[in-house]
Scaffold this active site. Structure first.
Site, PDB file in Angstrom:
ATOM      1  N   THR A 182      43.102  43.341  46.171  1.00  0.00           N
ATOM      2  CA  THR A 182      42.909  43.492  44.542  1.00  0.00           C
ATOM      3  C   THR A 182      41.457  43.446  44.206  1.00  0.00           C
ATOM      4  OG1 THR A 182      42.738  42.360  42.368  1.00  0.00           O
ATOM      5  CG2 THR A 182      43.034  40.825  44.506  1.00  0.00           C
ATOM      6  N   ARG A 240      54.378  49.094  39.567  1.00  0.00           N
ATOM      7  CA  ARG A 240      54.321  47.563  39.330  1.00  0.00           C
ATOM      8  C   ARG A 240      55.762  47.115  39.368  1.00  0.00           C
ATOM      9  NH1 ARG A 240      49.510  45.637  38.467  1.00  0.00           N
ATOM     10  NH2 ARG A 240      47.804  46.850  37.594  1.00  0.00           N
ATOM     11  N   ASP A 295      40.146  42.215  41.737  1.00  0.00           N
ATOM     12  CA  ASP A 295      39.882  41.112  41.202  1.00  0.00           C
ATOM     13  C   ASP A 295      39.651  39.809  41.966  1.00  0.00           C
ATOM     14  OD1 ASP A 295      41.009  42.335  39.091  1.00  0.00           O
ATOM     15  OD2 ASP A 295      42.807  41.515  38.959  1.00  0.00           O
ATOM     16  N   ASP A 308      40.950  37.525  43.455  1.00  0.00           N
ATOM     17  CA  ASP A 308      41.455  36.392  43.017  1.00  0.00           C
ATOM     18  C   ASP A 308      42.899  35.817  43.767  1.00  0.00           C
ATOM     19  OD1 ASP A 308      43.542  38.005  42.075  1.00  0.00           O
ATOM     20  OD2 ASP A 308      43.614  37.390  39.927  1.00  0.00           O
ATOM     21  N   GLY A 355      48.328  47.618  41.101  1.00  0.00           N
ATOM     22  CA  GLY A 355      46.954  48.614  40.572  1.00  0.00           C
ATOM     23  C   GLY A 355      46.540  49.069  42.168  1.00  0.00           C
ATOM     24  N   ARG A 377      41.266  40.439  35.123  1.00  0.00           N
ATOM     25  CA  ARG A 377      42.252  39.620  34.552  1.00  0.00           C
ATOM     26  C   ARG A 377      41.758  38.131  34.454  1.00  0.00           C
ATOM     27  NH1 ARG A 377      47.343  41.946  34.477  1.00  0.00           N
ATOM     28  NH2 ARG A 377      48.009  43.175  36.187  1.00  0.00           N
ATOM     29  N   ASP A 391      49.329  39.369  44.043  1.00  0.00           N
ATOM     30  CA  ASP A 391      50.361  38.183  44.070  1.00  0.00           C
ATOM     31  C   ASP A 391      51.652  38.908  43.658  1.00  0.00           C
ATOM     32  OD1 ASP A 391      49.149  38.840  41.528  1.00  0.00           O
ATOM     33  OD2 ASP A 391      48.641  36.757  41.005  1.00  0.00           O
TER      34      ASP A 391
END
Ligand code: F6P
Length: 343
Positions: free
Chosen positions: A125, A71, A127, A129, A10, A171, A102
């Protein structure tokens, strides 16, 4: 030194800052940089553009990625890994810097360990994470966007005495929700790390109303776990090349439950890709720049199979193999601190 750089997964605010820094640092060392277009797809197809400091000088303030992203997972088809390896030789690359999450970094790790390709990773990211790095660029911009959105939604919530449910990305990690929830003084947050007690949340919203706060703000992660419910709300059963389902829609479910149980008019806003769009914050520009400089220096020094990372205020490097092993969930201490405001 001929380095390649690509962006996968993304898009994320700060990618262009990394690209600019890689190009400049490689150039300063007398080398050149090729941009591989649309993530691993460009590496498989040999679709590249030449980059130089002039082209990349004015991109630090631009969201997204000038290289495009996808992706694409070359490991889905072993023939694609062979094609990628051939393209690598044809292009004469001495190093490949992969900027991604990841999934993208997992491919870089395998190309290094299984094919001996000189890859280097840069973690990205919204996120936040990824393990092995304290913060990922993109996260800061994202939480600022979400915070501003909630500030604006509060206006309507307050004027109409409503409850606003705001669904955020992230996510299976609650970083975005928790940080933006704290920053925007949310009344409740729901994250994937802890199963939410909807009964307790509704009671709290009613208590707030009874004690003088006539509106409410609930921020919910797209991957939140809800008590008594069938788990994740999935938008689409179809999975991407890396096996991820599309999350989304939990906000509607939560909004419906709140309205039914409290009788308070409730509206839902799903922020979606707005959270990844637009110019990066100054923090993300600086972090992206620092990571890009260090990734290029690893390439110049011939240190491959590594990922640059932020530790405290320093940029360090860690083995790609250890970097992409586990997802970094929201730290429960932070959730506990936030909990002072959700009771
Ligand atoms: O990983 C970043 C992220 O924005 C997640 O927060 C979200 O679930 C996902 O990507 C959305 O992906 P896409 O852009 O493919 O819809």
């Amino acid at each position: 030194m001929k380095a390649g750089v690509l962006t996968g997964g993304g898009d994320c605010p700060g990618l262009n800052a990394v690209i600019r820094a890689v190009v400049r640092t490689i150039h300063n060392a007398g080398g050149e940089t090729l941009g591989l277009l649309e993530g691993w797809r460009g590496a498989v197809e040999g679709n590249v553009i030449e980059l130089n400091p002039e082209i990349t000088d004015g991109i630090i303030d631009r969201g997204g990625t000038i290289l495009g992203s996808s992706r694409t997972n070359p490991y889905k088809d072993p023939a694609d890994v062979d094609r990628l390896t051939d393209q690598f030789q044809k292009l004469g690359l001495d190093a490949l810097i992969a900027i991604g999450g990841d999934d993208t970094l997992g491919v870089a790790r395998r190309l290094y360990s299984e094919r001996g390709l000189p890859t280097i990773g840069v973690p990205k990211t919204i996120d936040n994470d990824l393990s092995s790095t304290d913060v990922t660029f993109g996260f800061d911009t994202c939480i600022n966007i979400v915070t501003e959105a909630v500030d604006r939604l509060r206006t309507t919530a307050e004027s109409h005495r409503r409850i606003m449910v705001i669904e955020t990305m992230g996510r299976h990690a609650g970083w975005i929700t928790c940080f933006a929830g704290i920053a925007s003084a949310a009344d409740y947050i729901l994250v994937p790390e802890i199963e939410a007690d909807l009964e307790a949340m509704c009671e709290l919203l009613l208590k707030r109303r009874a004690t003088g706060k006539p509106y409410g703000i609930v921020v919910v992660s797209e991957g939140a776990q809800i008590s008594g419910d069938a788990g994740l709300v999935i938008q689409d059963e179809e999975v991407d090349d890396f096996g991820h389902v599309k999350l989304g829609g939990i906000g509607d479910l939560v909004g419906k439950i709140i309205e039914e149980r409290t009788g308070i008019e409730t509206r839902v806003v799903t922020l979606g890709h707005l959270q990844r769009g637009g110019p990066p914050s100054a923090y993300d520009r600086v972090l992206g720049t620092r990571l890009g400089v260090h990734a290029a220096r690893l390439a110049i020094d011939g240190k491959f199979g590594r990922m640059v990372a932020l530790r405290g205020t320093n940029i360090v490097s860690v083995a790609l193999a250890e970097a992409v092993d586990t997802m970094r969930a929201l730290e429960l201490d932070i959730l506990d601190e936030a909990g002072e405001f959700f009771q």
